[in-house]
Design an enzyme around this catalytic site. Sequence first.
Site, PDB file in Angstrom:
ATOM      1  CB  SER A   1      -1.031   0.117   1.182  1.00 54.81           C
ATOM      2  OG  SER A   1      -1.610   1.254   1.368  1.00 54.81           O
TER       3      SER A   1
ATOM      4  CG  HIS B   1      -3.795  -1.219  -2.265  1.00 50.74           C
ATOM      5  ND1 HIS B   1      -4.877  -1.765  -2.694  1.00 50.74           N
ATOM      6  CD2 HIS B   1      -4.543  -0.262  -1.145  1.00 50.74           C
ATOM      7  CE1 HIS B   1      -5.984  -1.715  -2.055  1.00 50.74           C
ATOM      8  NE2 HIS B   1      -5.739  -0.542  -1.068  1.00 50.74           N
TER       9      HIS B   1
ATOM     10  CG  ASP C   1      -5.384   3.023   0.418  1.00 48.99           C
ATOM     11  OD1 ASP C   1      -6.557   2.274   0.035  1.00 48.99           O
ATOM     12  OD2 ASP C   1      -4.544   2.551   1.080  1.00 48.99           O
TER      13      ASP C   1
ATOM     14  CG  MET D   1      -8.090   7.923   1.878  1.00 47.46           C
ATOM     15  SD  MET D   1      -7.294   7.789   3.425  1.00 47.46           S
ATOM     16  CE  MET D   1      -6.485   6.217   3.436  1.00 47.46           C
TER      17      MET D   1
ATOM     18  CG  HIS E   1      -9.353   0.992  -1.585  1.00 50.83           C
ATOM     19  ND1 HIS E   1      -8.862   0.445  -0.135  1.00 50.83           N
ATOM     20  CD2 HIS E   1     -10.579   0.953  -1.573  1.00 50.83           C
ATOM     21  CE1 HIS E   1     -10.084   0.389   0.477  1.00 50.83           C
ATOM     22  NE2 HIS E   1     -11.194   0.765  -0.295  1.00 50.83           N
TER      23      HIS E   1
ATOM     24  CG  MET F   1     -10.878   4.454   0.941  1.00 46.26           C
ATOM     25  SD  MET F   1      -9.783   4.150   2.475  1.00 46.26           S
ATOM     26  CE  MET F   1      -8.689   3.000   2.224  1.00 46.26           C
TER      27      MET F   1
ATOM     28  CG  MET G   1     -12.190  -1.892   4.155  1.00 43.92           C
ATOM     29  SD  MET G   1     -10.570  -1.419   3.263  1.00 43.92           S
ATOM     30  CE  MET G   1      -9.809  -0.394   4.474  1.00 43.92           C
TER      31      MET G   1
ATOM     32  CG  ASP H   1      -6.566  -2.085   2.350  1.00 41.56           C
ATOM     33  OD1 ASP H   1      -5.683  -1.915   3.029  1.00 41.56           O
ATOM     34  OD2 ASP H   1      -7.281  -1.331   1.671  1.00 41.56           O
TER      35      ASP H   1
END
Length: 220
Positions: free
Chosen positions: A9, A34, A36, A38, A67, A69, A138, A176
């Site tokens: 990540s 990976h 993220d 956000m 991913h 979010m 998650m 994750d």
Amino acid sequence: MKNTLIAPSVLAADFANLQRDIEMINNSQADWFHIDIMDGVFVPNISFGMPVLEAITKHAKKTIDVHLMIVEPDRYIKTFKDLGADILTVHYEACTHLHRTLQAIKAEGMKAGVALNPHTNIDLLEDVINDVELVCLMSVNPGFGGQSFIENTYSKIEKLKALINKKGASTIIEIDGGVTNKNAVQLVQSGADVLVAGNYVFKAENPTQTIADLKKMTTI
């Protein structure tokens, strides 16, 4: 033999040395990046945006697993495709019309993923599981790295695996949050296919070796 995919990540990388850490992943036994995204609304944190993602994908030589979010992910589907995402995962909890969102992701040529928060029930995926290439469970509450692993995750994986088998789907399961050498083997034995590891990799003395060790122990 099962070859588990390892997806470091990037949120846990050293942003002052981002290119170095990207090269480390490129040259390691890791399978995916990976990433993220956000927005500070869906989760109580803000991560990197489009320019940083663009910089990452410019150097990354492996699958880009993004991913989201964020609220209203539909607005950015094409943008993430243009930035180089191979897999785009949206949160079940953020999508009012999940089926439509999944179709829009596929229409852009990406693989479609759905993420579930720790409290969200697997059964809610029954009607879409055949349209989903990846489910991201998650195993911590989303928003911050370095949290403790939620033990209920194992039974959730088994339940999801049973649903996938029942529906004859080819969906893969990604975990994750809080993944380490302490729980990796049990996660894979429960049915996980992809392990996302953040702090465990990037805070290690030797991240490349840590990835290699994770890969070795989860090839079962």
